[in-house]
Design a protein around this motif. Structure first.
Motif, PDB file in Angstrom:
ATOM      1  N   PRO A  73      94.215  15.631  16.903  1.00 47.20           N
ATOM      2  CA  PRO A  73      95.069  16.451  17.679  1.00 47.20           C
ATOM      3  C   PRO A  73      95.964  17.630  16.701  1.00 47.20           C
ATOM      4  CG  PRO A  73      96.377  14.389  17.088  1.00 47.20           C
ATOM      5  CD  PRO A  73      94.722  14.512  16.468  1.00 47.20           C
ATOM      6  N   ARG A  74      96.040  18.838  17.201  1.00 46.43           N
ATOM      7  CA  ARG A  74      96.604  19.874  16.417  1.00 46.43           C
ATOM      8  C   ARG A  74      97.748  20.490  17.164  1.00 46.43           C
ATOM      9  NH1 ARG A  74      93.368  25.187  14.795  1.00 46.43           N
ATOM     10  NH2 ARG A  74      93.499  25.352  17.010  1.00 46.43           N
ATOM     11  N   LEU A  75      98.910  20.823  16.382  1.00 47.66           N
ATOM     12  CA  LEU A  75      99.933  21.530  17.120  1.00 47.66           C
ATOM     13  C   LEU A  75      99.718  22.926  17.146  1.00 47.66           C
ATOM     14  CD1 LEU A  75     102.831  20.891  18.678  1.00 47.66           C
ATOM     15  CD2 LEU A  75     103.812  21.299  16.034  1.00 47.66           C
ATOM     16  N   VAL A  76     100.037  23.736  18.416  1.00 41.41           N
ATOM     17  CA  VAL A  76      99.702  25.140  18.245  1.00 41.41           C
ATOM     18  C   VAL A  76     100.752  25.698  19.072  1.00 41.41           C
ATOM     19  CG1 VAL A  76      98.083  26.804  19.391  1.00 41.41           C
ATOM     20  CG2 VAL A  76      97.367  24.721  18.912  1.00 41.41           C
ATOM     21  N   THR A  77     101.332  26.915  18.256  1.00 40.06           N
ATOM     22  CA  THR A  77     102.584  27.417  18.822  1.00 40.06           C
ATOM     23  C   THR A  77     101.809  29.027  19.293  1.00 40.06           C
ATOM     24  OG1 THR A  77     102.793  28.499  16.631  1.00 40.06           O
ATOM     25  CG2 THR A  77     104.171  26.415  17.077  1.00 40.06           C
ATOM     26  N   VAL A  78     102.551  29.174  20.643  1.00 44.04           N
ATOM     27  CA  VAL A  78     102.219  30.368  21.200  1.00 44.04           C
ATOM     28  C   VAL A  78     103.308  31.206  21.410  1.00 44.04           C
ATOM     29  CG1 VAL A  78     101.196  31.351  23.585  1.00 44.04           C
ATOM     30  CG2 VAL A  78     100.403  29.355  22.589  1.00 44.04           C
ATOM     31  N   PRO A  79     103.463  32.574  20.916  1.00 42.34           N
ATOM     32  CA  PRO A  79     104.543  33.389  21.286  1.00 42.34           C
ATOM     33  C   PRO A  79     104.857  33.663  22.481  1.00 42.34           C
ATOM     34  CG  PRO A  79     103.241  34.512  19.881  1.00 42.34           C
ATOM     35  CD  PRO A  79     102.265  33.231  20.019  1.00 42.34           C
ATOM     36  N   ARG A  80     106.317  33.961  22.726  1.00 42.86           N
ATOM     37  CA  ARG A  80     106.680  34.412  24.122  1.00 42.86           C
ATOM     38  C   ARG A  80     106.072  35.557  24.755  1.00 42.86           C
ATOM     39  NH1 ARG A  80     110.658  30.917  25.864  1.00 42.86           N
ATOM     40  NH2 ARG A  80     111.953  29.778  24.191  1.00 42.86           N
ATOM     41  N   TRP A  81     105.844  36.483  23.690  1.00 48.16           N
ATOM     42  CA  TRP A  81     105.148  37.830  24.308  1.00 48.16           C
ATOM     43  C   TRP A  81     103.835  37.471  24.788  1.00 48.16           C
ATOM     44  CZ3 TRP A  81     100.837  39.432  21.909  1.00 48.16           C
ATOM     45  CH2 TRP A  81     100.561  38.879  20.322  1.00 48.16           C
ATOM     46  N   ALA A  82     103.001  36.698  24.117  1.00 42.92           N
ATOM     47  CA  ALA A  82     101.583  36.300  24.370  1.00 42.92           C
ATOM     48  C   ALA A  82     101.541  35.643  25.766  1.00 42.92           C
ATOM     49  CB  ALA A  82     101.118  35.490  23.265  1.00 42.92           C
ATOM     50  N   ILE A  83     102.612  34.843  26.047  1.00 46.15           N
ATOM     51  CA  ILE A  83     102.625  34.355  27.553  1.00 46.15           C
ATOM     52  C   ILE A  83     102.974  35.336  28.616  1.00 46.15           C
ATOM     53  CG2 ILE A  83     103.903  32.637  28.755  1.00 46.15           C
ATOM     54  CD1 ILE A  83     104.010  30.999  26.279  1.00 46.15           C
ATOM     55  N   GLY A  84     103.921  36.260  28.162  1.00 49.57           N
ATOM     56  CA  GLY A  84     104.291  37.235  28.979  1.00 49.57           C
ATOM     57  C   GLY A  84     103.250  38.322  29.330  1.00 49.57           C
ATOM     58  N   LEU A  85     102.386  38.408  28.170  1.00 52.78           N
ATOM     59  CA  LEU A  85     101.292  39.554  28.243  1.00 52.78           C
ATOM     60  C   LEU A  85     100.099  38.917  29.184  1.00 52.78           C
ATOM     61  CD1 LEU A  85     100.121  42.125  27.421  1.00 52.78           C
ATOM     62  CD2 LEU A  85      99.025  41.023  25.398  1.00 52.78           C
ATOM     63  N   GLY A  86     100.169  37.349  29.203  1.00 50.59           N
ATOM     64  CA  GLY A  86      99.234  36.586  29.943  1.00 50.59           C
ATOM     65  C   GLY A  86      99.342  36.752  31.435  1.00 50.59           C
ATOM     66  N   LEU A  87     100.661  36.592  31.814  1.00 51.19           N
ATOM     67  CA  LEU A  87     101.128  36.680  33.030  1.00 51.19           C
ATOM     68  C   LEU A  87     100.800  38.125  33.485  1.00 51.19           C
ATOM     69  CD1 LEU A  87     104.396  34.335  32.948  1.00 51.19           C
ATOM     70  CD2 LEU A  87     102.291  34.006  34.001  1.00 51.19           C
ATOM     71  N   VAL A  88     101.144  39.040  33.040  1.00 53.24           N
ATOM     72  CA  VAL A  88     101.288  40.479  33.292  1.00 53.24           C
ATOM     73  C   VAL A  88      99.891  40.797  33.657  1.00 53.24           C
ATOM     74  CG1 VAL A  88     101.255  42.813  32.653  1.00 53.24           C
ATOM     75  CG2 VAL A  88     103.142  41.433  32.486  1.00 53.24           C
ATOM     76  N   ILE A 147     106.446  28.553  22.134  1.00 54.19           N
ATOM     77  CA  ILE A 147     106.185  27.298  23.103  1.00 54.19           C
ATOM     78  C   ILE A 147     104.972  26.642  22.115  1.00 54.19           C
ATOM     79  CG2 ILE A 147     105.050  26.388  25.141  1.00 54.19           C
ATOM     80  CD1 ILE A 147     106.252  28.850  26.364  1.00 54.19           C
ATOM     81  N   ARG A 148     105.331  25.351  22.079  1.00 55.14           N
ATOM     82  CA  ARG A 148     104.437  24.542  21.348  1.00 55.14           C
ATOM     83  C   ARG A 148     103.708  23.536  22.097  1.00 55.14           C
ATOM     84  NH1 ARG A 148     108.700  23.488  16.856  1.00 55.14           N
ATOM     85  NH2 ARG A 148     108.555  25.454  15.766  1.00 55.14           N
ATOM     86  N   PHE A 149     102.520  23.168  21.840  1.00 56.77           N
ATOM     87  CA  PHE A 149     101.462  22.138  22.575  1.00 56.77           C
ATOM     88  C   PHE A 149     100.447  21.688  21.905  1.00 56.77           C
ATOM     89  CE2 PHE A 149      99.370  26.246  23.328  1.00 56.77           C
ATOM     90  CZ  PHE A 149      97.904  25.967  23.365  1.00 56.77           C
TER      91      PHE A 149
END
Length: 113
Positions: A12-27, A2-4
């Motif tokens: 401004p800087r484009l940052v990418t976050v891997p899906r596993w990091a988002i899943g880990l944050g939700l858990v 995911i990019r934001f």
């Protein structure tokens, strides 16, 4: 991924976050919520019986003192003249208390006198 866009100061800087990091944050957020819920339930398991026992003791100590019982300070200071003066005693049917008032309607256009 995911990019934001993240703003560092003025650039401004484009940052990418891997899906596993988002899943880990939700858990992690779910587990923190579960921990808070468990702690609140544990505190309630301890507090509710203590409050029930304290309320029972307070009711047992204070019984007979309310509404004109023994130890009523208001009754000792100002003795009542009769049962009609007791505001907590129900009135007999047909007994009314009339309050006479005077009122007037004030318009917004009226000037104060």
């Amino acid at each position: 991924m995911i990019r934001f866009i993240k703003y560092d100061g003025r650039q401004p800087r484009l940052v990418t976050v891997p899906r596993w990091a988002i899943g880990l944050g939700l858990v992690a957020a779910f587990l923190v919520g579960l921990l808070v819920l468990t702690l609140a339930f544990g505190i309630a398991l301890l507090a509710v019986p203590v409050l029930l026992v304290a309320g029972g003791i307070a009711a047992w100590i204070g019984r007979g003192r309310a509404l004109g019982g023994k130890g009523n300070a208001a009754r000792d200071v100002a003795p009542r003249t009769g049962p009609a003066d007791d505001p907590f005693r129900p009135r007999p049917p047909g007994a009314r208390e009339i309050i006479d008032v005077e009122y007037r309607v004030v318009d917004r256009d009226d000037q104060p006198r």
